[in-house]
Design a protein around this motif. Structure first.
Motif, PDB file in Angstrom:
ATOM      1  N   VAL A 331      -8.428   7.021   4.138  1.00  0.00           N
ATOM      2  CA  VAL A 331      -8.544   6.993   5.593  1.00  0.00           C
ATOM      3  C   VAL A 331      -8.194   5.595   6.081  1.00  0.00           C
ATOM      4  CG1 VAL A 331     -10.044   7.395   7.569  1.00  0.00           C
ATOM      5  CG2 VAL A 331     -10.352   8.734   5.473  1.00  0.00           C
ATOM      6  N   GLY A 332      -7.133   5.514   6.929  1.00  0.00           N
ATOM      7  CA  GLY A 332      -6.689   4.228   7.434  1.00  0.00           C
ATOM      8  C   GLY A 332      -7.039   4.017   8.882  1.00  0.00           C
ATOM      9  N   ASP A 333      -6.248   3.179   9.555  1.00  0.00           N
ATOM     10  CA  ASP A 333      -6.461   2.891  10.974  1.00  0.00           C
ATOM     11  C   ASP A 333      -6.305   4.155  11.804  1.00  0.00           C
ATOM     12  OD1 ASP A 333      -6.811   0.270  10.267  1.00  0.00           O
ATOM     13  OD2 ASP A 333      -4.710  -0.296  10.664  1.00  0.00           O
ATOM     14  N   SER A 334      -7.054   4.200  12.893  1.00  0.00           N
ATOM     15  CA  SER A 334      -7.038   5.351  13.809  1.00  0.00           C
ATOM     16  C   SER A 334      -7.371   6.651  13.099  1.00  0.00           C
ATOM     17  CB  SER A 334      -5.661   5.461  14.502  1.00  0.00           C
ATOM     18  OG  SER A 334      -5.340   4.274  15.187  1.00  0.00           O
ATOM     19  N   ASN A 335      -8.086   6.520  11.969  1.00  0.00           N
ATOM     20  CA  ASN A 335      -8.537   7.696  11.204  1.00  0.00           C
ATOM     21  C   ASN A 335      -7.376   8.549  10.694  1.00  0.00           C
ATOM     22  OD1 ASN A 335     -11.235   6.994  11.561  1.00  0.00           O
ATOM     23  ND2 ASN A 335     -11.372   8.138  13.497  1.00  0.00           N
ATOM     24  N   LYS A 336      -6.239   7.899  10.455  1.00  0.00           N
ATOM     25  CA  LYS A 336      -5.124   8.604   9.847  1.00  0.00           C
ATOM     26  C   LYS A 336      -5.270   8.548   8.320  1.00  0.00           C
ATOM     27  CE  LYS A 336      -1.601   7.963  13.422  1.00  0.00           C
ATOM     28  NZ  LYS A 336      -0.239   7.430  13.709  1.00  0.00           N
ATOM     29  N   VAL A 337      -4.880   9.643   7.672  1.00  0.00           N
ATOM     30  CA  VAL A 337      -4.995   9.701   6.214  1.00  0.00           C
ATOM     31  C   VAL A 337      -3.622   9.573   5.576  1.00  0.00           C
ATOM     32  CG1 VAL A 337      -7.071  11.126   6.324  1.00  0.00           C
ATOM     33  CG2 VAL A 337      -4.849  12.232   6.145  1.00  0.00           C
ATOM     34  N   VAL A 338      -3.613   8.968   4.398  1.00  0.00           N
ATOM     35  CA  VAL A 338      -2.385   8.840   3.634  1.00  0.00           C
ATOM     36  C   VAL A 338      -2.730   9.047   2.163  1.00  0.00           C
ATOM     37  CG1 VAL A 338      -2.661   6.336   3.460  1.00  0.00           C
ATOM     38  CG2 VAL A 338      -0.407   7.358   3.114  1.00  0.00           C
ATOM     39  N   SER A 339      -1.895   9.777   1.446  1.00  0.00           N
ATOM     40  CA  SER A 339      -2.138  10.025   0.026  1.00  0.00           C
ATOM     41  C   SER A 339      -1.768   8.801  -0.794  1.00  0.00           C
ATOM     42  CB  SER A 339      -1.331  11.239  -0.448  1.00  0.00           C
ATOM     43  OG  SER A 339       0.060  11.014  -0.287  1.00  0.00           O
ATOM     44  N   ARG A 340      -2.525   8.592  -1.876  1.00  0.00           N
ATOM     45  CA  ARG A 340      -2.287   7.428  -2.721  1.00  0.00           C
ATOM     46  C   ARG A 340      -2.600   7.801  -4.177  1.00  0.00           C
ATOM     47  NH1 ARG A 340      -5.721   2.173  -1.604  1.00  0.00           N
ATOM     48  NH2 ARG A 340      -4.704   2.403   0.447  1.00  0.00           N
ATOM     49  N   PRO A 341      -1.689   7.483  -5.103  1.00  0.00           N
ATOM     50  CA  PRO A 341      -1.975   7.768  -6.531  1.00  0.00           C
ATOM     51  C   PRO A 341      -2.978   6.758  -7.093  1.00  0.00           C
ATOM     52  CG  PRO A 341       0.150   6.706  -6.310  1.00  0.00           C
ATOM     53  CD  PRO A 341      -0.331   6.953  -4.910  1.00  0.00           C
ATOM     54  N   ILE A 342      -3.773   7.209  -8.062  1.00  0.00           N
ATOM     55  CA  ILE A 342      -4.742   6.341  -8.723  1.00  0.00           C
ATOM     56  C   ILE A 342      -4.554   6.447 -10.234  1.00  0.00           C
ATOM     57  CG2 ILE A 342      -6.443   6.495  -6.875  1.00  0.00           C
ATOM     58  CD1 ILE A 342      -7.945   8.544  -8.576  1.00  0.00           C
ATOM     59  N   VAL A 343      -5.048   5.430 -10.939  1.00  0.00           N
ATOM     60  CA  VAL A 343      -5.009   5.418 -12.406  1.00  0.00           C
ATOM     61  C   VAL A 343      -6.443   5.581 -12.902  1.00  0.00           C
ATOM     62  CG1 VAL A 343      -4.436   4.113 -14.477  1.00  0.00           C
ATOM     63  CG2 VAL A 343      -2.973   3.950 -12.449  1.00  0.00           C
ATOM     64  N   VAL A 344      -6.671   6.624 -13.697  1.00  0.00           N
ATOM     65  CA  VAL A 344      -8.002   6.947 -14.190  1.00  0.00           C
ATOM     66  C   VAL A 344      -8.156   6.369 -15.595  1.00  0.00           C
ATOM     67  CG1 VAL A 344      -9.588   8.792 -14.820  1.00  0.00           C
ATOM     68  CG2 VAL A 344      -8.126   9.032 -12.802  1.00  0.00           C
TER      69      VAL A 344
END
Length: 394
Positions: A331-344
């Motif tokens: 969740v970013g600015d203005s409550n906009k969402v963006v997908s992001r890869p993670i390393v587990v």
């Protein structure tokens, strides 16, 4: 004529009134439709979690087989009929305790013959020694030729050799006789006994008389793939492999029914090379077994813990997979969402431990991910990670 005109006027007014009413209703309907078309749909209300660091422990499990520290096949050293069985299957025996007796009558006779042969050879030795002792002064006084003395000395040496040979044969006969009573070489538990009293047994028998297992301590053998082994070397501190094994924390054993063995073990050794057929390398862990709850042949899983002092922990429900990648919606600015890869770098049944891709304080969407797209605006509903951990512990 006047009545007709009046009726006409009345009908006209009625028609005009109906038309006017229809126009008003149509106008209201159109106005209402325009008002509805101009309203924006409500933003989706979704739970949002703030990313934080936690101290936690994760486990890697590897299938394992359990063996006694000492597994000895008890085999007969002499041939004969099984005359007596002193123990039962599953019994605990101590070192030196009698286990089996093989018919010893033939070996007693051999031992008697060997003893008699030894006595005879010793008598011949004494006789030869007396002959040498008799001839020695006669040769010095030139009464008899020295050839007779040399012949007597040769006979003495031959008698000594015969005595040595007879002693060896007598010793072998004694050993064979002793082999007819089979004793426990170590303390442990008796395995299956395939032979019964009266069975003909011998050194060429394919099956042993039994297998004796010393299970005061047991070995759990497990294997790592090449990737797991490389991660193990990277994760565990130490300059050499021996140091890394020493730095490993105590390991646990999960039994076949998913219960945990009460005692913890220690990884001791690792094989020197990978198995070419499986591409894996074997480890050995030792577990105390004073109560005898584990036996050779048990199976289970060795659990190796990894301690995370400050780990980024997120619920698995807050992730989704795409093209072999694990992603979250941030969740970013203005409550906009963006997908992001993670390393587990580790996981439990409900949570991921994130190595890269998220920072402390960032917010991610917990549920409802299937309805989201990059750039979507949501109405975030804060959710405490502590409350989730209470409902779903690590």
């Amino acid at each position: 004529m006047k009545r007709s005109s009046h009726n006409y006027v009345t009908k006209t007014v009625t028609v005009l009134g109906s038309i006017g009413l229809l126009i008003i209703l149509n106008s209201c309907t159109t106005s209402s439709g325009n008002a509805g078309g101009g309203m924006q749909p409500p933003l989706p209300s979704l739970p949002v979690i703030s990313v934080s660091n936690l101290a936690a422990t994760t486990y890697r499990e590897f299938p394992a087989t359990v063996e006694g520290k000492v597994n000895v096949e008890i085999r007969p050293q002499v041939d004969g009929y099984l005359e007596h069985i002193y123990v039962d299957e599953g019994a605990y025996v101590r070192v030196g305790q009698p286990l089996f007796r093989i018919n010893d009558q033939p070996y007693r006779e051999q031992n008697s013959n060997a003893s008699a042969a030894l006595l005879a050879s010793q008598a011949n030795l004494e006789k030869a020694q007396l002959e040498v002792d008799r001839l020695t002064p006669l040769v010095k006084n030139n009464v008899v030729s020295d050839i007779q003395l040399k012949s007597a000395e040769a006979s003495l040496q031959s008698a000594k050799a015969n005595v040595a040979q007879a002693k060896a044969q007598a010793g072998n006969a004694q050993i064979s006789l002793g082999y007819t009573l089979v004793k426990a070489p170590v303390s442990g538990y008796i395995g299956r006994i395939p032979h019964k009293i009266g069975s003909l047994v011998g050194r060429g028998e394919a099956q042993p008389l039994t297998v004796l297992s010393d299970v005061n301590e047991v070995y759990a053998y497990f294997s790592m793939s090449e990737i797991d082994f490389l991660q193990f070397k990277e994760r565990i501190p130490g300059n050499t492999l021996e140091e890394k094994i020493k730095n490993l924390p105590p390991v646990e054993l999960t039994l076949a029914d998913d219960s945990f063995y009460s005692e913890k073990g220690k990884v001791e050794t690792v094989e020197g090379q990978f198995d070419k057929t499986t591409g894996a390398i074997s480890f050995r862990a030792v577990f105390p077994n004073n109560k005898g709850l584990l036996r050779s042949g048990n199976t289970g899983r060795v659990r190796i813990p990894t301690v995370h002092n400050e780990a980024v922990v997120i619920p698995q429900d807050a992730t989704f997979e795409l093209q072999d990648k694990v992603l979250v919606f941030v969740v970013g600015d203005s409550n906009k969402v963006v997908s992001r890869p993670i390393v587990v770098e580790g996981q439990t049944s409900n949570y991921y431990f994130v190595k890269n891709g998220l920072k402390t304080g960032e917010k991610i969407v917990y549920t409802g991910l299937s309805r989201l797209r990059d750039g979507a605006v949501i109405d975030p509903q804060p959710l405490s990670l502590d409350s989730l951990l209470k409902a779903k512990p690590l």
